[in-house]
Every structure is written in C-alpha cells, then in structure tokens.
Design a protein around this motif. Structure first.
Motif, PDB file in Angstrom:
ATOM      1  N   LYS A   1       3.317   6.137  -0.982  1.00 63.41           N
ATOM      2  CA  LYS A   1       1.910   6.348  -1.321  1.00 63.41           C
ATOM      3  C   LYS A   1       1.041   6.136  -0.081  1.00 63.41           C
ATOM      4  O   LYS A   1       1.382   5.374   0.817  1.00 63.41           O
ATOM      5  CB  LYS A   1       1.481   5.363  -2.408  1.00 63.41           C
ATOM      6  CG  LYS A   1       2.150   5.573  -3.745  1.00 63.41           C
ATOM      7  CD  LYS A   1       1.525   6.719  -4.511  1.00 63.41           C
ATOM      8  CE  LYS A   1       2.252   7.006  -5.805  1.00 63.41           C
ATOM      9  NZ  LYS A   1       2.316   5.866  -6.700  1.00 63.41           N
ATOM     10  N   ASN A   2      -0.080   6.786  -0.088  1.00 63.50           N
ATOM     11  CA  ASN A   2      -1.110   6.589   0.944  1.00 63.50           C
ATOM     12  C   ASN A   2      -0.588   6.804   2.353  1.00 63.50           C
ATOM     13  O   ASN A   2      -0.923   6.059   3.276  1.00 63.50           O
ATOM     14  CB  ASN A   2      -1.724   5.184   0.817  1.00 63.50           C
ATOM     15  CG  ASN A   2      -2.278   4.922  -0.568  1.00 63.50           C
ATOM     16  OD1 ASN A   2      -2.910   5.796  -1.155  1.00 63.50           O
ATOM     17  ND2 ASN A   2      -2.002   3.754  -1.113  1.00 63.50           N
TER      18      ASN A   2
ATOM     19  N   GLN B   1       6.774   3.807  -2.628  1.00 66.70           N
ATOM     20  CA  GLN B   1       7.152   5.195  -2.915  1.00 66.70           C
ATOM     21  C   GLN B   1       6.281   6.188  -2.137  1.00 66.70           C
ATOM     22  O   GLN B   1       5.824   7.187  -2.665  1.00 66.70           O
ATOM     23  CB  GLN B   1       7.147   5.456  -4.416  1.00 66.70           C
ATOM     24  CG  GLN B   1       8.284   4.682  -5.106  1.00 66.70           C
ATOM     25  CD  GLN B   1       8.402   4.943  -6.583  1.00 66.70           C
ATOM     26  OE1 GLN B   1       7.392   5.145  -7.257  1.00 66.70           O
ATOM     27  NE2 GLN B   1       9.629   4.920  -7.100  1.00 66.70           N
TER      28      GLN B   1
ATOM     29  N   CYS C   1       0.813  -1.226   0.000  1.00 68.28           N
ATOM     30  CA  CYS C   1       0.000   0.000   0.000  1.00 68.28           C
ATOM     31  C   CYS C   1       0.848   1.278   0.000  1.00 68.28           C
ATOM     32  O   CYS C   1       0.314   2.355  -0.266  1.00 68.28           O
ATOM     33  CB  CYS C   1      -0.910   0.039   1.227  1.00 68.28           C
ATOM     34  SG  CYS C   1      -2.033  -1.356   1.344  1.00 68.28           S
ATOM     35  N   HIS C   2       2.129   1.168   0.342  1.00 68.69           N
ATOM     36  CA  HIS C   2       2.921   2.387   0.562  1.00 68.69           C
ATOM     37  C   HIS C   2       4.172   2.479  -0.308  1.00 68.69           C
ATOM     38  O   HIS C   2       5.144   3.124   0.080  1.00 68.69           O
ATOM     39  CB  HIS C   2       3.350   2.470   2.039  1.00 68.69           C
ATOM     40  CG  HIS C   2       2.204   2.510   3.000  1.00 68.69           C
ATOM     41  ND1 HIS C   2       1.223   3.469   2.963  1.00 68.69           N
ATOM     42  CD2 HIS C   2       1.882   1.693   4.037  1.00 68.69           C
ATOM     43  CE1 HIS C   2       0.344   3.232   3.932  1.00 68.69           C
ATOM     44  NE2 HIS C   2       0.722   2.160   4.591  1.00 68.69           N
TER      45      HIS C   2
ATOM     46  N   MET D   1       5.782  11.103   4.302  1.00 68.32           N
ATOM     47  CA  MET D   1       6.152  10.707   2.939  1.00 68.32           C
ATOM     48  C   MET D   1       7.654  10.764   2.695  1.00 68.32           C
ATOM     49  O   MET D   1       8.151  11.533   1.867  1.00 68.32           O
ATOM     50  CB  MET D   1       5.418  11.583   1.928  1.00 68.32           C
ATOM     51  CG  MET D   1       3.940  11.274   1.846  1.00 68.32           C
ATOM     52  SD  MET D   1       3.149  12.309   0.613  1.00 68.32           S
ATOM     53  CE  MET D   1       1.533  11.584   0.532  1.00 68.32           C
TER      54      MET D   1
ATOM     55  N   ASP E   1      -6.312   6.718  -7.029  1.00 65.44           N
ATOM     56  CA  ASP E   1      -6.269   8.119  -6.603  1.00 65.44           C
ATOM     57  C   ASP E   1      -6.397   8.182  -5.083  1.00 65.44           C
ATOM     58  O   ASP E   1      -7.247   7.505  -4.494  1.00 65.44           O
ATOM     59  CB  ASP E   1      -7.414   8.905  -7.250  1.00 65.44           C
ATOM     60  CG  ASP E   1      -7.151   9.151  -8.727  1.00 65.44           C
ATOM     61  OD1 ASP E   1      -5.981   9.000  -9.137  1.00 65.44           O
ATOM     62  OD2 ASP E   1      -8.108   9.465  -9.447  1.00 65.44           O
ATOM     63  N   ALA E   2      -5.576   9.013  -4.479  1.00 71.46           N
ATOM     64  CA  ALA E   2      -5.507   9.082  -3.017  1.00 71.46           C
ATOM     65  C   ALA E   2      -6.872   9.273  -2.334  1.00 71.46           C
ATOM     66  O   ALA E   2      -7.153   8.609  -1.327  1.00 71.46           O
ATOM     67  CB  ALA E   2      -4.541  10.177  -2.586  1.00 71.46           C
TER      68      ALA E   2
ATOM     69  N   ASN F   1      -1.693   1.204  -4.402  1.00 72.26           N
ATOM     70  CA  ASN F   1      -0.703   2.269  -4.578  1.00 72.26           C
ATOM     71  C   ASN F   1      -1.054   3.202  -5.729  1.00 72.26           C
ATOM     72  O   ASN F   1      -0.628   4.357  -5.746  1.00 72.26           O
ATOM     73  CB  ASN F   1       0.675   1.651  -4.870  1.00 72.26           C
ATOM     74  CG  ASN F   1       1.331   1.095  -3.628  1.00 72.26           C
ATOM     75  OD1 ASN F   1       1.515   1.813  -2.661  1.00 72.26           O
ATOM     76  ND2 ASN F   1       1.689  -0.175  -3.666  1.00 72.26           N
ATOM     77  N   ASN F   2      -1.771   2.675  -6.688  1.00 70.52           N
ATOM     78  CA  ASN F   2      -1.994   3.444  -7.908  1.00 70.52           C
ATOM     79  C   ASN F   2      -3.421   3.947  -8.073  1.00 70.52           C
ATOM     80  O   ASN F   2      -3.798   4.435  -9.131  1.00 70.52           O
ATOM     81  CB  ASN F   2      -1.567   2.596  -9.113  1.00 70.52           C
ATOM     82  CG  ASN F   2      -0.083   2.269  -9.038  1.00 70.52           C
ATOM     83  OD1 ASN F   2       0.733   3.149  -8.824  1.00 70.52           O
ATOM     84  ND2 ASN F   2       0.248   0.990  -9.163  1.00 70.52           N
TER      85      ASN F   2
END
Lengths: 360, 250
Positions: A232-233, A230, A227-228, A239, B138-139, B135-136
């Motif tokens: 992300k999220n 690079q 889930c993370h 970050m 949209d947030a 991960n891909n």
C-alpha cells in the motif's frame, strides 16, 4: 554357535547403519543454502516473488521468536507446493537431504521448520529505502504545538498512541529510530585513508557507554508495514517485494553499529534538545541509505558548538581547538583526541576536514 | 493583512573549505508573525548552480506555475470536512504528520472506514487496525498531496537537476547543504523552496542567491530581506482559493 551368529548379525546391522551415517552425516547431507539467483528460481513464473512467497504467511498469528505481538508478516518459508513443482524427485534422494533447505532435520520425515529468516545464512537481498522521501512525507506545514523531535519516541504498530490525548505528537525521526533500551553491538569505524600515530591504548570514559547513547533502526517488516502492508501507499513500480528488496551479492547481516565517536551521547543535555537533522545532515539528502558513504554527521555539525567558543573553563566549547593543538604539540608521544574518540579512532592523523574548520 | 506581518528570515551561513574544495551552507528559515516566531520547519530546499541571473528561466517557471494548495487538493479529493479539520488542527499536509488517536476515529468518516477495514483484515486486533490505519485509507488521501507536489516540482524544474536537496529541521528550521564545491572564482549558488509555502491564503516561494562562497570564508552571513531584492526573490505563486468548512475549536 547360535549366539555367535546372532552377535555377528547384530554387529553387521550396526556396522551397516553406522557406516551409512559416517558417509553422510545429517549436516553433510543438507544441501546448500537456497539461492534466489539460479536461472530456474528467477526466470519464468518464478520471477514473481508471489509465486512462492505469500503475504502474510499462514503462521502470522503464532507466537513470534522476536517476542513482538503477532502481526501479518512473512514469517516462514514458502509452502511445499512452491518447491514440489520442480523438486518432487529430490525429496526421495540422498535421504531427503533436500528437505533440510527449510526443515531443521534433512530427512523426508522432517517436521520442524527452521527459523525464518535464517540469520546464519547470508542475505541475498538488500533493502531499498529512500530516506528523503520518507522525511518529506512526514513533513507538515507550520506546527502549532511546540515540541522537540527527540521527545516523540514511538515505533511501529505497537506504539501507545493515545497515552496522552492532550498533547499533539508528530511522526518524526523517532518513529523509526528510538532510543535503545539495551547496549547494541558497537565498534569504531575504520579509517583506511588515515595513518595511525600510535598503538591502541585502553580507553577511558568519563561517561560510561549506556544504551541511551544509541538509537535503534528498523530491522523487520513491522515498521514498513505500518504504512506499506501489502504494498500500500507505494508508487506503482514499487508495488511488489522488489520495491524494497533488491538482489545483492550474498552478505552476512550485521547489527553492529559503527561510529566515529563512540563517546557521543544522544541523551546528553544540549544534544537531546537538538533536531536530529541538525547533526545528521547528509541523511536529509539521501535517496538510498545504502549509498551513504561519508559520515552522516559532518564535522561542521560538531563545529557549530565545539569550535572557537569562549573558554570560561568550559573546554567543550572549543574542544576541537584544544584537542588538535594538543595533538600537534605532542609529536613524540601523540595524544589521542579522547574527548570524542576512543583510541581506535583518536590515534589516527587529524583529518583534513577537522583542520580546515580550525584554519578559518 | 496577516501577510504583511509575516517575515521570513532566511539567513545563509557559509562554511567554506578551500583545501578540501567543499563547504556547507546553512539556511535559517524563521518567519515572524506578530512577534511570534514561526518556522518553515521540515520544508525541503533545493540547491542549484548559478545565481538569480543564471537561473532566470527557473524563476519564470516558479512565477507562472499554478499551485494547488492543500485545502484545494483535499477538497478536490472529496475529503470530508472532518478529515480536513483533522489536518488543519495541527496544520498537517497529510495523515503521515501525526498518529490518529483512537478517540478521533469516530469523528472522521475516512478514519472510521479504514479502522473497520483493518479490524476485518487483521483478525480483530484493534491496536493493529489503529496503528496500521494509513494502509486502509483511500490512496489519494494518503500520499496524493505529496504526489501532486512532486509533479509540481518536476514542472517547475523543467528538466533542471538540483545539485542537492535538503530539509529544514523541526525546531530550529535550519537546513544544511554540505559538500558544496567551493572555488575562488566567485561561484554562485541558488537555494529555493520550490514548493510554495502556504501562509494564510497565499503561497510563496523563496529563492535566494549565495554569492560569497570563497576559499577564505569560514562564515558568511547572507541576511535576507523581507521583500525581493537583488539577492533574494520572494515570489507569490498563483493559486486557487478553496474555502473549507469551519472547524470546531480544539
């Protein structure tokens, strides 16, 4: 005469090289472990981890030492350019000892790179993991499909996600904590506040310890990157590498599992059907796994099924009553509370937490 | 009226520990609907010092705070109808709820785009593109709903710090507070879901007082009523209704 000269010359050459080796062996020439804590390594432009580390590293598609399928990972040391900005001269001194920081051989001609990370080296970072946030995020509303948490056992990117299309599966504790497939290193917890009542004795196991007594925990990037990758999220302030890795006093990482009850079998009937957090009560509140000091499973969790139950020949329903009574009645030769504990734990005083449960 | 038939059985058992000075509270949250037992599984509960009276300001904030429901959140985030149906199919709050199956990708535009992006990023490794699909996305579709829930909680708390938080279990819908300080002077505690629980097109917060913690109690049952009474408030919160497109039958 000519032969003697030759012998002397050869001897001199051999002595010269051997003496050189004696003064500084390969191991001796190798410099100390790289430290992230020096001023030069943590200040200025190097305060940013990405000034040296790349995610992923170029070698991520290569076969992995841990046998996992390759995935974008930080799988090797920073490149030469990270070091040579300041250390160009160092590689020419002391026979290239500097090169041994990352290479298997500390010479200028070194090619092979050491395993990354080097497990024999002390870790300089601890992992920040807010357990409660992760539990909340996998939460859902009322679930329409009945299921038992322990039955969903998958982890990381390699899970077979579509092996049973008709059955809804949920992310749960098992997304990170799978049933062990091999017996891990294990040891009893230490009890510094209690007094041993007897010497260690050989343990007897009605049920021999097998792999399924234990659950695994994530150890690498692969679980987090699901889930993370690079960063992300993650919240904005998280970050970066520092979102998960905090500098720590160097320590040797251990994969040893320490338990109060080494006889507890997660897969035993009546245990395997329980929700994980029925017993792992403190983890639901935990914002930082490193800060969890008390037993994650308090005695209340055990007491619900193992205190004050009807006898009916089923001792396990009142085993705490039975074991503590037996201990109290055997002052001359203390017995060991062996239903749950090995001798390393059971030979100690009965803790107050256990007695309080029985006193009510 | 579905909601009339919904029952919340929130029982609190209190294990008190006089000598250790601490105890534990067990909350059982099992709504009953038309005889079928539903459970407030995985819901987070918050523990506060004091009872209902002492926390009147908190209760006022719960009553007045505007809550954005799941469907409204994703509608505002411009999620596709197919994405919302994927969530609704198993009543998920977000994509962390369950794995996205390969067969589901083509039917959900957001998943399809994320999968294709993953194939590019991960050197055409389909398993990786699928497993790392989140991960891909949209947030706002990943943790946005969670983030707005956190913001809602902060607003409702208004600076008040809960003593503890805990989460209900999945199958039994039980939540535990442990290491709760116990005294013999009638110490009161308040437990609350804070985040409204969506039931149909209404949302409710359960806030209940635990009054019988005491040094000599091993187990104290606090049976909670279906409707608000002296010890427990069931508060319907304000929320906008957002109608979503009908989803195909499973």
């Amino acid at each position: 005469m000519k032969n003697i000269s030759r012998i002397l010359l050869v001897t001199a050459v051999v002595v010269f090289f051997v003496s050189g080796l004696l003064k500084t062996s390969s191991a001796q020439r190798r410099l100390g472990v790289f430290s992230h804590e020096t001023k030069a390594h943590k200040d200025g432009k190097y305060s940013d981890c990405s000034s040296c580390h790349s995610l992923p590293t170029k070698n991520w598609t290569s076969a992995r030492r841990d046998k996992l399928d390759p995935y974008p990972d930080v799988a090797t040391f920073p490149s030469h350019t990270s070091c040579f900005g300041c250390h160009t001269r160092d590689i020419y001194s002391n026979g290239g000892a500097f090169c041994g920081t990352c290479h298997t051989v500390p010479t200028m001609r070194a090619r092979a790179v050491s395993a990354f990370p080097q497990k024999s080296h002390k870790s300089q970072f601890t992992t920040i993991f807010p357990h409660n946030v992760h539990q909340d995020l996998i939460a859902s509303n009322e679930q329409k499909t009945p299921f038992a948490v322990a039955h969903f056992v998958n982890a990381s990117y390699s899970r077979p996600v579509d092996d049973d299309k008709d059955k809804a599966k949920y992310y749960s504790c098992a997304i990170c904590h799978t049933t062990a497939t091999a017996i891990p290193k294990y040891a009893p917890q230490t009890l510094p506040s209690l007094t041993a009542k007897s010497a260690l004795i050989a343990d007897v196991f009605d049920r021999p310890i097998v792999a399924s007594f234990f659950k695994s925990s994530p150890t690498g990037h692969e679980s987090c990157f699901t889930c993370h990758y690079q960063f992300k999220n993650l919240p904005k302030e998280k970050m970066s590498c520092a979102g998960c890795h905090a500098p720590a006093t160097p320590y040797l990482k251990s994969d040893e599992i320490k338990r109060y009850s080494l006889k507890f079998d997660h897969e035993r009937k009546d245990h395997s059907v329980k929700d994980c957090t029925s017993c792992h009560q403190r983890i639901t509140q935990n914002e930082d796994v490193n800060a969890l000091k008390k037993a994650d499973v308090p005695i209340y969790a055990c007491a619900i099924c193992h205190v004050n139950g009807q006898e009916n020949g089923e001792n396990f329903k009142r085993i705490l009553n039975i074991e503590v009574a037996a201990r109290d009645a055997s002052k001359d030769k203390p017995v060991g509370c062996t239903y749950c504990h090995t001798s390393a734990i059971g030979r100690f005083d009965v803790p107050e937490s256990h007695r309080v449960i029985l006193s009510k | 009226m579905r909601l009339i038939l919904l029952i919340l059985l929130l029982g609190a058992f209190v294990f008190a520990d006089a000598q250790g000075g601490s105890g534990a509270i067990l909350i059982q949250a099992k709504p009953i609907k038309s005889g079928d037992q539903l459970k407030l599984a995985r819901k987070r509960f918050y523990l506060f010092n004091g009872g209902l009276k002492e926390n009147a300001a908190l209760l006022d904030r719960i009553k007045s705070a505007a809550f954005t429901s799941r469907d409204c959140y994703y509608t505002q985030a411009k999620a596709s109808p197919a994405f919302m149906c994927w969530l609704q199919a198993e009543n998920c709050d977000g994509p962390f709820c369950r794995p996205v199956l390969q067969a589901e990708i083509a039917g959900v535009p957001e998943f399809d785009a994320a999968y294709k992006k993953g194939l590019t990023l991960y050197k055409s490794k389909p398993a990786l593109a699928l497993s790392w699909l989140i991960n891909n996305l949209d947030a706002p579709l990943v943790a946005g709903y969670y983030d707005q829930q956190r913001a809602y909680v902060e607003r409702v708390l208004g600076g008040l710090k809960p003593l503890q938080t805990t989460q209900a279990t999945i199958t039994a819908a039980e939540a535990y507070f442990v290491d709760v300080p116990v005294s013999d002077n009638g110490q009161k505690y308040l437990v609350s879901t804070l985040i409204p629980v969506e039931l149909g097109d209404k949302s409710f917060v359960w806030t209940c007082e635990v009054t019988d913690l005491g040094p000599n109690k091993f187990l104290s049952k606090v049976p909670l009523p279906l409707k608000t009474n002296a010890k427990c408030q069931v508060t319907e919160v304000k929320q906008q209704i957002c109608k979503t497109e009908a989803c195909p039958a499973k």
